[in-house]
Design a protein around this motif. Sequence first.
Motif, PDB file in Angstrom:
ATOM      1  N   UNK A  39     -43.052  15.707   0.310  1.00 43.33           N
ATOM      2  CA  UNK A  39     -41.891  16.597   0.455  1.00 43.33           C
ATOM      3  C   UNK A  39     -40.779  16.274   0.111  1.00 43.33           C
ATOM      4  N   UNK A  40     -40.137  17.308  -0.637  1.00 47.87           N
ATOM      5  CA  UNK A  40     -38.941  17.337  -1.383  1.00 47.87           C
ATOM      6  C   UNK A  40     -37.808  17.835  -0.731  1.00 47.87           C
ATOM      7  N   UNK A  41     -36.737  17.525  -0.209  1.00 48.17           N
ATOM      8  CA  UNK A  41     -35.647  18.228   0.349  1.00 48.17           C
ATOM      9  C   UNK A  41     -34.730  18.915  -0.575  1.00 48.17           C
ATOM     10  N   UNK A  42     -34.958  20.298  -0.388  1.00 46.31           N
ATOM     11  CA  UNK A  42     -34.287  21.123  -1.346  1.00 46.31           C
ATOM     12  C   UNK A  42     -32.689  21.197  -1.375  1.00 46.31           C
ATOM     13  N   UNK A  43     -32.118  20.614  -2.354  1.00 49.54           N
ATOM     14  CA  UNK A  43     -30.776  20.397  -2.442  1.00 49.54           C
ATOM     15  C   UNK A  43     -30.272  19.345  -1.485  1.00 49.54           C
ATOM     16  N   UNK A  44     -31.156  18.312  -1.588  1.00 49.81           N
ATOM     17  CA  UNK A  44     -30.826  17.326  -0.193  1.00 49.81           C
ATOM     18  C   UNK A  44     -31.252  18.037   1.134  1.00 49.81           C
ATOM     19  N   UNK A  45     -31.103  16.952   2.084  1.00 50.26           N
ATOM     20  CA  UNK A  45     -31.193  17.354   3.415  1.00 50.26           C
ATOM     21  C   UNK A  45     -29.820  18.038   4.151  1.00 50.26           C
ATOM     22  N   UNK A  46     -29.516  19.206   3.608  1.00 50.90           N
ATOM     23  CA  UNK A  46     -28.499  20.049   4.196  1.00 50.90           C
ATOM     24  C   UNK A  46     -28.854  20.684   5.317  1.00 50.90           C
ATOM     25  N   UNK A  68     -37.193  11.328   2.449  1.00 47.04           N
ATOM     26  CA  UNK A  68     -37.823  12.413   1.603  1.00 47.04           C
ATOM     27  C   UNK A  68     -37.420  12.456   0.196  1.00 47.04           C
ATOM     28  N   UNK A  69     -38.176  12.951  -0.628  1.00 46.75           N
ATOM     29  CA  UNK A  69     -37.855  13.230  -2.087  1.00 46.75           C
ATOM     30  C   UNK A  69     -37.029  13.913  -2.045  1.00 46.75           C
ATOM     31  N   UNK A  70     -35.973  14.067  -3.195  1.00 43.99           N
ATOM     32  CA  UNK A  70     -35.026  15.072  -3.247  1.00 43.99           C
ATOM     33  C   UNK A  70     -35.102  16.132  -4.659  1.00 43.99           C
ATOM     34  N   UNK A  71     -34.581  17.271  -4.215  1.00 43.13           N
ATOM     35  CA  UNK A  71     -34.691  18.179  -5.493  1.00 43.13           C
ATOM     36  C   UNK A  71     -33.258  18.393  -5.355  1.00 43.13           C
ATOM     37  N   UNK A  72     -32.783  18.558  -6.712  1.00 45.59           N
ATOM     38  CA  UNK A  72     -31.450  18.799  -7.077  1.00 45.59           C
ATOM     39  C   UNK A  72     -31.195  19.465  -8.415  1.00 45.59           C
ATOM     40  N   UNK A  73     -30.053  19.946  -8.674  1.00 49.77           N
ATOM     41  CA  UNK A  73     -29.767  20.805  -9.862  1.00 49.77           C
ATOM     42  C   UNK A  73     -28.584  20.151 -10.616  1.00 49.77           C
ATOM     43  N   UNK A  74     -28.477  20.326 -12.047  1.00 50.22           N
ATOM     44  CA  UNK A  74     -27.706  19.826 -12.766  1.00 50.22           C
ATOM     45  C   UNK A  74     -27.236  20.734 -13.956  1.00 50.22           C
TER      46      UNK A  74
END
Length: 283
Positions: A39-46, A68-74
């Motif tokens: 599981x990857x937290x979408x844009x962090x665990x917000x 958790x894994x992390x999904x992020x945007x750059x």
Amino acid sequence: MNKGFIGGLIAGAVTGLAVFAVAPRKLQDERDKPFKNRYFAHRGLYSRDGSVPENSIASFSAAVQAGYGIELDIQLTKDDEIVVFHDEDLKRICGKDGLVIDYTLSEIKELRLLETDEQIPTFAEVLSLVDGKVPLIIEFKGGKRNKVLCNKAMKYLRDYDRAHGGNEKGSKLYCVESFDARIVYWFRRNAPDLYRGQLANAMEYYDDKFAWILRFCSAHCLFNFGGRPHFIAYGLEGKKPWIVKLAELLGAKKVCWTSHNPEDKNENDSVIFEFYNPPTTWE
């Protein structure tokens, strides 16, 4: 020559073209292992109420602490610095008019996320925080300076790998993805060792400023012939087209976003989630 034979030839040609267009680069190794069944937290665990904003240091810290894994945007600033931020413009999150790329990093740092004390973090700040503790799915936002973004981000990522004992035979610390097929192609040509993915969603998701044919091809992953992604990260909002399912049958790993249901893991290799608390991995 009878009609049935001609029809068969046409059907075969169409099928062949479809296979050529959407075929992924099937993995022959374990580059997906750090990301599989995770599981990857979408844009962090917000938080839903915004008290912990998306793509913030606080949200990434919470995700790391939870494992958790992390999904992020750059994306790039005006002065070609890389920041972690989702939207093209600043209005929704910072209440500021204009695009991220219209502002320098120093100007960006004056802003706050959702009226909290959180700033827009730089890519370097996030990598320093995560420090190899959990895997990352890094979404590259497309734009007019894709090559600048990709080249500069890769310098950070190669240094990140080296700092954690990695090499250039496929990172265990991160993978890359984009809606922009040109970026996926860039990684195929310039960093073929990396686990890479094509982001996509149903046609309704795409901005109607793009021509119908571009939206159709994007929704159906028909640009895969360029980037030959290892995985397809497909949105859950719409119905997945049969041609995308064909790409999966041909070997594309399945990633879904944005999940609000723990059962989404049953049909996917990785899950990008928000607003619930699953285990970090599954069998």
